[in-house]
Design an enzyme around this catalytic site. Sequence first.
Site, short mmCIF file in Angstrom:
data_model
loop_
_atom_site.label_atom_id
_atom_site.label_comp_id
_atom_site.label_asym_id
_atom_site.label_seq_id
_atom_site.Cartn_x
_atom_site.Cartn_y
_atom_site.Cartn_z
N ASP A 429 0.86 -1.17 0.00
CA ASP A 429 0.00 0.00 0.00
C ASP A 429 0.90 1.23 0.00
OD1 ASP A 429 -2.29 1.65 0.40
OD2 ASP A 429 -1.87 1.69 2.53
N PHE A 595 -18.81 13.93 2.83
CA PHE A 595 -17.89 13.38 1.82
C PHE A 595 -18.10 11.88 1.72
CE2 PHE A 595 -14.04 11.20 0.65
CZ PHE A 595 -13.59 11.92 -0.44
N ARG A 652 -1.30 16.07 -2.43
CA ARG A 652 -2.71 15.75 -2.57
C ARG A 652 -3.49 17.06 -2.64
NH1 ARG A 652 -3.48 10.57 1.35
NH2 ARG A 652 -5.66 10.90 0.82
N ASP A 735 -4.58 6.31 -4.71
CA ASP A 735 -4.29 7.67 -5.17
C ASP A 735 -4.36 7.76 -6.69
OD1 ASP A 735 -3.99 8.94 -2.79
OD2 ASP A 735 -1.85 8.56 -2.64
N ASN A 871 -8.65 -1.19 4.49
CA ASN A 871 -8.77 -1.50 3.06
C ASN A 871 -7.66 -2.42 2.56
OD1 ASN A 871 -6.82 0.48 3.43
ND2 ASN A 871 -7.18 1.42 1.46
#
Length: 1205
Positions: A429, A595, A652, A735, A871
């Site tokens: 990850d 969100f 980001r 991402d 995740n």
Amino acid sequence: MKTRGGRRRKLRFSKLYSFACGKASLKDDEHSQIGRPGFSREVFCNEPESFEAGIRHYGGNYVRSTKYTLATFLPKSLFEQFRRVANFFFLVTGILALTPLAPYTAVSAIIPLVIIVAATMLKEGVEDWRRKQQDIEVNNRKVKVHQGDGVFNYTEWKNLRVGQIVKVEKDEFFPADLLLLSSSYDDAICYVETMNLDGETNLKLKQALEVTSFLHEDSDFRDFKATLKCEDPNANLYSFIGSMEFEEQQYPLSPQQLLLRDSKLRNTDYIYGAVVFTGHDTKVIQNSTDPPSKRSRIEKKMDKIIYFLFCILFLISFVGSILFGIATKDDLKNGRSKRWYLRPDDSTVFFDPKRAPLAAVFHFLSALMLYTYFIPISLYVSIEIVKVLQTIFINSDIHLYYEEADKPAHARTSNLNEELGQVDTILSDKTGTLTCNSMEFIKCSVAGTAYGRAVTEVERAMDGRTGSPLVNKEVNGFHNMKESTDSKSPIKGFNFKDERIMNGNWVNEPRADVIQKFLRLLAICHTAIPEVDEETGKVSYEAESPDESAFVIAARELGFEFYRRTQTTISLHELDPVSGDGVERSYKLLNVLEFNSSRKRMSVIVRDEEGKILLLCKGADSVMFGRLAKSGREFEEETREHVTEYADAGLRTLILAYRGLDEEEYKEFNEKFTEAKNSVSTDRDTLIDEVAEKIERELTLLGATAVEDKLQNGVPNCIDKLAQAGIKIWVLTGDKMETAINIGFACSLLRQGMKQIIITLESPQIQALEKAGDKAAITKASKENVINQISDGKAQITSASGRPVSYALIIDGKSLAYALEDGVKNMFLDLATHCASVICCRSSPKQKALVTRLVKSGTGKTTLAIGDGANDVGMLQEADIGVGISGFEGMQAVMSSDIAIAQFRYLERLLLVHGHWCYRRISSMICYFFYKNLTFGFTIFLYEAFTSFSAQPAYNDWFLSFYSVLFSSVPVVIMGVSDQDVSARYCLKFPLLYQQGVQNALFSWRRILGWMLNAVCSAIIIFFLCMKALELQAFNSDGRTAGRDILGATMYTCVVWVVNLQLALAISYFTLLQHVAIWGSVAVWYLFLLGYGAITPTRSTTAYQLLVEVLVPSSSYWLVTLLVVISTLIPYFAYSAIQRRFFPMFHEVIQWIRHNNGRPNDPEFFEMVRQRSMRQSSMRPTNVGFTARLEASSNRLIEMNSSHK
């Protein structure tokens, strides 16, 4: 209201999420299922003693995670032990030993099996007892329960029953699945942390029905009664269907009212709840499945060797029985006895010449028992002991301890230690694993102007690639040297430096009005919770994500401090651009549009002090630019450029925009939004999104934010070492592609000159089809597009074969979905395995698991997955080895992992040092086990063959029994724990050594069969030298010749000496323990022979006074022992010397370098070592890491110089 440390806990209320208390009616179809199969549970709140509650026989709240109970331990544990084929075989032979067929006494055959099985059962029992202790601790936790008359008293969790009312206080865990009735807040909301359930540390908001929200005091429950009807126990954490009957009215229930066991109450003083599911009916226990059973490749291969030895055992027993039958049939020929000592003329069936076939069958069974010593009975338990001790050393390694978080390494299973030394591919990850998941606000773009001059790690890496030094670079109009003049102490989450807008200077900027709106949006558009320290006045924040925390901190540092939240307002300290003073302003919070991953944005609707209604929105650029009004795109072009630059720098980004709403528009929206919020249908979230979609349009662009998720310390160095070790590294991240690529450059997975094969579906053709909306056409075209891109990539690699070109494969989530389909996945894997680096962007958790499965099954090599979040769980469980990072995203990944470490960089030592050591130790240990048992067993076979296969053992019964238990097992266990071919420093200095495990060089069939051949040679030398040395001559001064007792004891002595000295020759790293174990095992043999020979002849039989009266006084015994032991070890010693001198393995080369300190004392050997090292290095070229980057730079310089000549 004060808390410890002088903090004042400010009220947090439902207006934050714009929840009204539940008012919906039972109209949707889902709730019409109540009372049907699967929805039959009925709970009588506050009436657990009632008749109706009693007849339903719901389970209690006692939970048990143990494998056994007191009643089942013995039968279940015995069943587990005898599921192993070796143990079952020894059980059968032990039973056969009770018959006259046995060549030895039954007790001597059964006791070793009892010792081995008992030791393993003891280990199982201890482990289960620890689980039992954990269960006791959980079951005995206390919670307040309504006892009647409005009185709540503490009771243990295990005593809870369905229907009881409990009171849970702040920071306590919920003892069962509860229906939320009320809380310390007026509108009955509470905040819940679900880290133990899903690994997420952000808080979830729950809310009770309005009709029960008045229950604020203990006394309010004196006469409270209600009936719940809901779904039966199930494992779905995110759904709950039910209804509550209260005061003759029906009210629908949703997951919003359900509090799950093992989640924690946060930022709420107390809640009252009714117990709905208890114990093993709770959703968290329903979800607790056993982790997948993982076995190492070595262990699987060891089983094959056991089966191979079984085949040999049956074969020689069969052949021996045939030969025995032939010899028995010929015993009486013409009335003469060949084997007169067996008295064939007066024999039982076992030696009766008249029934030779039956005698051969009986002999076959006897031979099976006699040759059981070919199978190492103590192998499994010894390996388990060694593996447990190895995990203790891993857990205790100070170099794997992360002092900052006080987290050592934790090997959660000992089954996979040796697998750590065989990893071929790492699937990692990114966020929280390669990076810190600790966000810092570092740059922003406001009104088309870029602000922020801090330099990111990716920019440093990029400048290193282009060769432009950072010290001479200007960032956003400011010379970078100014950064060194900052003496202000760092603020967590804020690494922004730009004098143009810091310290209130933004008021002097040309577009100060836009900057003001930008900073105000940062301070208002969030769900963070402020805490004010009463002693210092400083405000800290508890936010749902590190990004959100960084935004409110940035707003505070730039003059817009969010400091209070009430039921209906958000309060700020703002810098007034006119007066230059700080002023307090309050904004009425009307709605929050949350969100989620599909919306990729969040909004708040507020009313300012002037009465204007504002919608403030922040979200991903992919969704925000399309929502801008024509008049709101003034800075779009500049902002897009800045966002691209920020993504290139590994940051980001989020876009910030706003719009004003008039009263009528807002009123219409609010009615629809409230209706959607109160819906309890399955499409509730879809309805909310549809309403939000209509209002989040016609926005005015303000700018963009950029936060940095820093690389963890040591990540580039670790990746470089792993790459030098020949390990492939894949990154699987959610991402976007630009960010992932730049993080790849920062950590040296990508480098300049590496060809990038990018597979994406962002082509005009696909986008046109998506606009048309034809799903079938989109699917067909997308799949064909992905196949074509994969084929083109493979063609590129094929055309470049023979040239030193490295390739990187980068694929996005959409393309990956098609690449993992059955007809395409093998093509994709073939392409990926020919690339030096693989980066999968925008990957879902399921895709991560599927990619891991594909690599594991497609390559057949060992895979290691590493991640830190919920995740990543599927990926960790799918891989051969799952490594969890104990970081900031909860403990779900750690709880699902095989090994937990605190930082990615510790992977280097875990694999290259502990992995290599464990692989080598276990491999050598197993090979030696088979060697020592074959050596011993083959001497038994040779003696039986010498005695015409009469099933007579060469040794005393108890000699046979204790060989594997007392005289040869301890040294090999010590070797499995402490042996080192090279030190930790040299393991890290020569990472290519790790390839011994990847290629399985130390546990190949060639090596295994080599040890077996060595065992056969040793047995032959021992047997024939002892036989010839003691044959037909006086054994001692009394003229006594050697009988079976003397021959057996002498041979046994030689075997004990040989197998222990053989181990001494094979050991690379002697410790005091190793010396004690080896020489102690030999000494124990003599002590045993002395003690055993001292007991009565009826017990000691052929060993009575054997050592004292026969062996010790005889010089022949000592001379034969010395001669045989030396003769037996000479072949192995000679082979080792030749192999080390002319065909050294890589670890032997390193040992030579270490012992000679790198000095060529032997020039010829030094040159050979150098050539072999160069060949091995060239076979595994390093294509990623900064070492590869330096080599590529050197090659380019050489090419340039040669082209100029």
